[in-house]
Design an enzyme around this catalytic site. Structure first.
Site, PDB file in Angstrom:
ATOM      1  N   TYR B 409       0.832  -1.152   0.254  1.00  0.00           N
ATOM      2  CA  TYR B 409      -0.049  -0.085   0.055  1.00  0.00           C
ATOM      3  C   TYR B 409       0.834   1.251  -0.041  1.00  0.00           C
ATOM      4  O   TYR B 409       1.961   1.295   0.077  1.00  0.00           O
ATOM      5  CB  TYR B 409      -1.127  -0.041   1.106  1.00  0.00           C
ATOM      6  N   GLU B 410       0.175   2.240  -0.105  1.00  0.00           N
ATOM      7  CA  GLU B 410       0.744   3.568  -0.341  1.00  0.00           C
ATOM      8  C   GLU B 410       1.739   3.530  -1.288  1.00  0.00           C
ATOM      9  O   GLU B 410       3.056   4.075  -1.250  1.00  0.00           O
ATOM     10  CB  GLU B 410       1.582   4.058   1.088  1.00  0.00           C
ATOM     11  N   GLY B 411       1.564   3.203  -2.582  1.00  0.00           N
ATOM     12  CA  GLY B 411       2.548   2.778  -3.700  1.00  0.00           C
ATOM     13  C   GLY B 411       3.187   1.639  -3.452  1.00  0.00           C
ATOM     14  O   GLY B 411       3.960   1.627  -2.899  1.00  0.00           O
TER      15      GLY B 411
END
Lengths: 511, 511
Positions: B409-411
């Site tokens: 997550y978050e890229g």
């Protein structure tokens, strides 16, 4: 979610062409393909569909008995009726007398379809082998046929609360009794210590017959039922709550004067147990391969379908059009194919007989590399799926959880590294490996094997001179793996055209 | 199981001495230690004890509302009452106006104690920062104080079923309405999309205001309650079943003409959203560090207690007397300490201001390295515990499951690698990094940094000349990490004596 598909083409290619089964006089490749195809169909159609529900439901301990998840007993019955437990058992004990290589096919497929069920049923071949080797004729006659028919399943009872990697600490005690021997003590982490699949269970128990450390350990056959037909004094005191393998009951067991018979010589239990463990270890390597292959299958299918981002021409592309995703997919595939080749190499050598020192050397290497391949493959596969990989729905998370134990059980990987560095590599098994790599280099000349071998030899020298080789064990194992992989990829490049998809094999070699 | 212990001494050492917070005029080290100590006590005593029961119980969706596990609402109330959400908010909005570095302390401790709860509450600082930067005075006055008091929690609504890493595919639509804007569409993977902790929830929603790809995206403030006090048209349609983080509700949400207001300029939603995301990314790096530190704590404690095997003199020794176990423990410790140093370096630079290009460069590097450090640390920690590590009882399996998402997550890490290789490294941020390493080399001369820098520069050159740099992205990230770590370990060696346990720090550097 992607249904399980047995990588049967890859397995046959690897066995026949990479590991060289095709060159064995006893090997019938067509027959193996037929058997493998039958088992793959059974695994895909009946065993694999229970994998997810089994994970969700788990096992239960009620009134001292273990219940397996719904459907497991039925599929086990079909498994036994179709004769799968009897594949490699000699014909005189009711088996089909096939060579051990067939087992390399079915065992990997089974683990990929349902690791939990494979574990509970998978100790039978090792138990048969142990009884064949160490049992009396009477023991063979009494114990092998029911293992062959599926009436009985086997367990391997080693670990105790204070005795994990260090078996000299085993305290479970065996004392002579009127009816043979009587075992008292506690065992933990016993896979399939109880279940409701087979009518009977045969426990192979390592117990202490004298205080003399490792030399005071003997191996016993301890059936769940006494000779008079009553239930033996073996109790399941709990089943463990684990991260994965929820459908495999990991039992804590109490032996309270349980009736048992000695197998093999008193005080030589560890050697006998290792016959069983070495078999289990070869299986564990295949479990790692199976998980990597499953991760590859799920991730490749997902990446081919999921549209995300755009190509150089601005048009939407699927995930596998991205360099980074391709890198990960190739890496997972290499882990599965490379690990399988290493495993199969050891299996073919075992079947050939004669070079037991090389087999001894390769066993820990295969165990360590293949179990790490499973973990790394599952990790990369999950990364390809992104957020979806973290969901239960796409099943990779079960692979991720289930495969983690393979690096721990049947000898933690660190123990195998130490054994390689301190016992095997410095002596004759190390010579056998050096000779093997030299022969590979002669057949497939190239700088990759050559350089790997030169460095490996230098490291081995260091090892032999080090006051404490165990400090170098981890690095040495990695280097041995690299050297072996150099050979394996050279072999695969050589025979890539024998694979139904030669382009894929060549792409894997090119990296 | 080992109760959570906040690694507060390590954190303060890292911030003050390694990352150089001590040199900042705005920094009060004693005050920071006091605040950190208070939060550590709160986290150890009240937040961490909910981590295991939260994992077992999970969240429920009933009648369209999400219930958090038992006890979470109470501990959140205490968290708000003690003023923790207000730490870094400017005083004019009711905050305590402390610098962002304080957040580096509390955020890591919070994640180590209870990653799930940290996730649900952790988007507030990023939301405040986004509103401060892009909101009107009126928006600041209305939205920031309730975020500061804890009355409101924030979410970040980006992902959609067809739009994961590729946000140009966002289809959620915003249209002007009488009361501002009206949002219609579906969002998935929204952490804390609903919960029963805070009275209100503020959704920051990325939605489409025109068809112009990325440029057609705008950012909206969408409160759960309309201006007339009624419930906004935002529905939770399901919560996901995940491998871990069971106490963090991952919501699928339907916006059905939901009332919202634009924040920042129309069509510049992505830039605004990145303010929030960059904050979240720095937090994710700390989550990875927290998991590695937790794994180190559990594994070290276990290895110091568990007797297994014998030493050279034949006497029983504990696990940490074995070379292989020491190697693993040191490695986990290095992952935590090294990752923390990289994270803190970026935090200190942000606080200093001025070198935003270096901050831009370091953000993805910290995200990738620290999340991998968490995964690797958990894996090694579990290996140290052996079979016990695989059991739920010892808690490492929760760390193993929870931390896995941080690399996604978050890229996803692969996206960060591509951004580094294709956008940051070839240009000015790459120059800024080269200058940073050169300065480090000047302060701490040594061949390790020197060689790493030479190789890194050569790779950067390759990158700049490559027709498609994304193919080199993964390797380049690893090389950048190695180069940065060389600097970090040189710094740590230099200041090791400032740590309460200098011998441990020196041992870590020596490897």
């Amino acid at each position: 979610m992607k249904p399980f598909q047995a990588p049967i083409e890859d397995i046959l290619f690897s066995l026949n062409h990479v590991a060289g089964a095709n060159g064995l006089a006893t090997w019938d490749a067509e027959f193996a393909a037929e058997i493998g195809g039958h088992f793959a169909a059974f695994a895909e159609g009946e065993i694999a569909p229970l994998d997810e529900p089994g994970d969700l439901q788990g096992c239960r301990l009620e009134n001292g008995r273990v219940s397996m998840p719904d459907g497991f007993a039925e599929v086990y019955r079909a498994y036994a009726e179709q004769g799968w437990p009897s594949l490699t058992v000699p014909e005189e004990y009711g088996g089909q007398g096939m060579g051990g290589l067939i087992h390399a096919i079915t065992s990997e497929v089974f683990s990929g379809a349902n690791h939990s069920l494979q574990m509970v049923t998978g100790l039978v071949p090792g138990a048969v082998r142990t009884i064949l080797r160490f049992g009396t004729d009477d023991q063979k006659a009494r114990y092998i046929p029911p293992l062959t028919s599926g009436e009985t399943l086997a367990t391997m009872c080693l670990t105790e609360p204070g005795a994990g990697s260090d078996l000299s600490r085993v305290r479970c005690k065996a004392e002579p009794s009127k009816k043979g021997w009587s075992i008292t003590g506690e065992k933990i982490f016993i896979s399939g210590g109880d279940q409701d699949l087979s009518e009977r269970i045969l426990h192979l128990v390592l117990a202490r017959t004298s205080d003399d450390g490792i030399k005071g350990l003997s191996l016993f056959l301890c059936p769940c039922t006494r000779t008079d037909g009553s239930r033996n004094s073996v109790t399941i005191t709990r089943i463990e709550e684990k991260m994965g393998l929820h459908a495999s009951p990991t039992c804590q067991m109490a032996f309270d004067g349980a009736e048992a018979e000695l197998i093999g010589e008193e005080g030589k239990g560890l050697a006998a147990m290792f016959t069983m463990m070495n078999h289990a270890r070869a299986d564990v390597a295949l479990q790692g391969v199976a998980h990597a292959a499953r991760a590859c299958d799920i991730a490749s299918a997902y990446a081919a379908e999921r549209t995300q981002g755009r190509g150089p021409d601005g048009a939407p592309i699927t995930l596998d059009g991205h360099a980074d995703v391709r890198r990960m997919l190739t890496e997972i595939d290499r882990l599965a194919v490379g690990g399988r080749a290493i495993s199969h190499l050891a299996f073919v050598l075992m079947e050939q007989g004669g070079n037991s020192e090389l087999v001894d050397f390769l066993t820990p290497v295969a165990k360590v590399f293949c179990t790490e391949a499973g973990m790394r493959g599952a990790e990369l596969g999950m990364q390809v799926l992104g957020g979806y990989g973290y969901l239960k729905e796409y099943r990779l998370e079960q692979t991720y959880r289930d495969c983690r134990i393979t690096a721990i059980y049947e000898g933690a990987n660190g123990i195998h590294e130490r054994v390689l560095a301190t016992r095997l590599a410095p002596g004759h098994p190390g010579d056998a490996f050096a000779a093997f790599v030299e022969a590979e280099l002669a057949s497939h000349p190239g700088t990759r094997i050559e350089n790997a071998l030169t460095e490996w030899k230098a490291s081995r020298q260091q090892l032999q001179e080090a006051p404490d080789a165990s400090i170098l064990a981890h690095g040495f194992m990695q280097q041995t793996i690299d050297t072996l992989l150099a050979c394996v990829w050279a072999r695969i490049a050589w025979v890539a055209d024998e694979h139904p998809n030669p382009a894929r094999m060549k792409r894997l070699c090119d990296r």
